[in-house]
Design a protein around this motif. Structure first.
Motif, PDB file in Angstrom:
ATOM      1  N   ASP A  88       0.812  -1.213   0.000  1.00 35.77           N
ATOM      2  CA  ASP A  88       0.000   0.000   0.000  1.00 35.77           C
ATOM      3  C   ASP A  88       0.847   1.266   0.000  1.00 35.77           C
ATOM      4  N   ARG A  96     -17.102  10.039   4.529  1.00 31.22           N
ATOM      5  CA  ARG A  96     -17.413   8.609   4.608  1.00 31.22           C
ATOM      6  C   ARG A  96     -18.904   8.392   4.861  1.00 31.22           C
ATOM      7  N   SER A 113     -16.902   4.189   1.637  1.00 33.66           N
ATOM      8  CA  SER A 113     -15.483   3.854   1.818  1.00 33.66           C
ATOM      9  C   SER A 113     -14.585   4.458   0.736  1.00 33.66           C
ATOM     10  N   SER A 114     -15.146   4.849  -0.404  1.00 30.53           N
ATOM     11  CA  SER A 114     -14.314   5.452  -1.453  1.00 30.53           C
ATOM     12  C   SER A 114     -13.849   6.857  -1.056  1.00 30.53           C
ATOM     13  N   VAL A 138     -11.839   7.475   1.211  1.00 30.88           N
ATOM     14  CA  VAL A 138     -10.395   7.355   1.457  1.00 30.88           C
ATOM     15  C   VAL A 138      -9.619   7.711   0.186  1.00 30.88           C
ATOM     16  N   ASP A 139     -10.141   7.336  -0.972  1.00 28.66           N
ATOM     17  CA  ASP A 139      -9.478   7.643  -2.241  1.00 28.66           C
ATOM     18  C   ASP A 139      -9.476   9.145  -2.540  1.00 28.66           C
ATOM     19  N   THR A 176     -12.718   1.689   8.154  1.00 24.99           N
ATOM     20  CA  THR A 176     -12.010   1.352   6.911  1.00 24.99           C
ATOM     21  C   THR A 176     -11.726  -0.148   6.840  1.00 24.99           C
ATOM     22  N   VAL A 225     -10.678  -1.124   3.149  1.00 17.51           N
ATOM     23  CA  VAL A 225      -9.729  -0.127   2.657  1.00 17.51           C
ATOM     24  C   VAL A 225      -8.756   0.312   3.752  1.00 17.51           C
ATOM     25  N   SER A 226      -8.577  -0.518   4.766  1.00 17.92           N
ATOM     26  CA  SER A 226      -7.738  -0.119   5.896  1.00 17.92           C
ATOM     27  C   SER A 226      -6.270   0.008   5.512  1.00 17.92           C
ATOM     28  N   ARG A 227      -5.794  -0.827   4.606  1.00 18.61           N
ATOM     29  CA  ARG A 227      -4.381  -0.739   4.226  1.00 18.61           C
ATOM     30  C   ARG A 227      -4.091   0.579   3.517  1.00 18.61           C
ATOM     31  N   ALA A 228      -4.999   1.012   2.665  1.00 18.78           N
ATOM     32  CA  ALA A 228      -4.815   2.304   1.987  1.00 18.78           C
ATOM     33  C   ALA A 228      -4.872   3.443   3.001  1.00 18.78           C
TER      34      ALA A 228
END
Length: 194
Positions: free
Chosen positions: A5, A70, A76-77, A79-80, A154, A159-162
């Motif tokens: 990541d 969020r 969850s997107s 985070v992006d 996340t 998506v926790s790693r990102a």
């Protein structure tokens, strides 16, 4: 052997840098590429210190804004959309628009430091400045609690790693948790279209 990541965050940043270069000259692009990779090497090699109180406040504001995103249809997107840790001119890119988040402690005039003209001058549209005001309060949340809350959500969204990679690049490290216990309560926020 490293984190995929973090590598992904780094390569995305390098590619974004090349894309924004505005040149097709291969020599200039190669120099830009090598320079950006060297910047990342220097960043990863330096010994990390805890975030200053000012940086903690700024990160708290970005994380609060991320939490609010969020809860929208982005889910969850969101985070992006968080680009602040990647040294983008604005903290969040949402669709074709952007939001620059500035945080302040309550009391007196709201002073926001603009780091570069690119923060408020961009081709992204619409562009907003979000002014978030916090106060120190025993019933507030500390940075560690905010990170834990977002990690829970996340992780559930996959998506926790990102998210963790972006935290690391922003300077947040779990081993400095004892330095991040100042409790802040969100007082109010305003958004201004630029």
């Amino acid at each position: 052997e490293g984190s995929l990541d973090i590598f992904t965050v780094m390569t995305t940043d390098v590619l974004r840098c090349l894309d924004a270069a505005g040149t097709t000259n291969s020599r200039e692009l190669a120099q830009l590429f090598v320079g950006r990779v060297e910047d990342w090497q220097a960043f990863m090699a330096r010994k990390r210190r805890p975030l200053s109180p000012e940086k903690q406040l700024g990160l708290m504001g970005e994380l609060l804004f991320l939490e609010r995103l969020r809860l929208t249809n982005l889910g969850s997107s969101a985070v992006d959309c968080w680009k602040g840790p990647l040294h983008a001119p604005q903290d969040f890119h949402i669709g074709g628009g952007a939001v620059e988040v500035k945080s302040s402690l309550a009391g007196g005039v709201f002073l926001a430091k603009i780091n570069s003209i690119e923060q408020l001058d961009t081709e992204r549209s619409p562009l907003f400045l979000a002014a978030l005001r916090f106060e120190v309060a025993d019933d507030g949340s500390d940075l560690v609690g905010m990170v834990a809350h977002l990690r829970e959500h996340t992780a559930a969204a996959g998506v926790s790693r990102a998210f963790d990679a972006l935290l690391l690049v922003s300077g947040y490290q779990d081993e400095h948790a004892e330095h991040y216990r100042r409790k802040l309560r969100f007082v109010d926020g305003r958004a201004f279209e630029i």
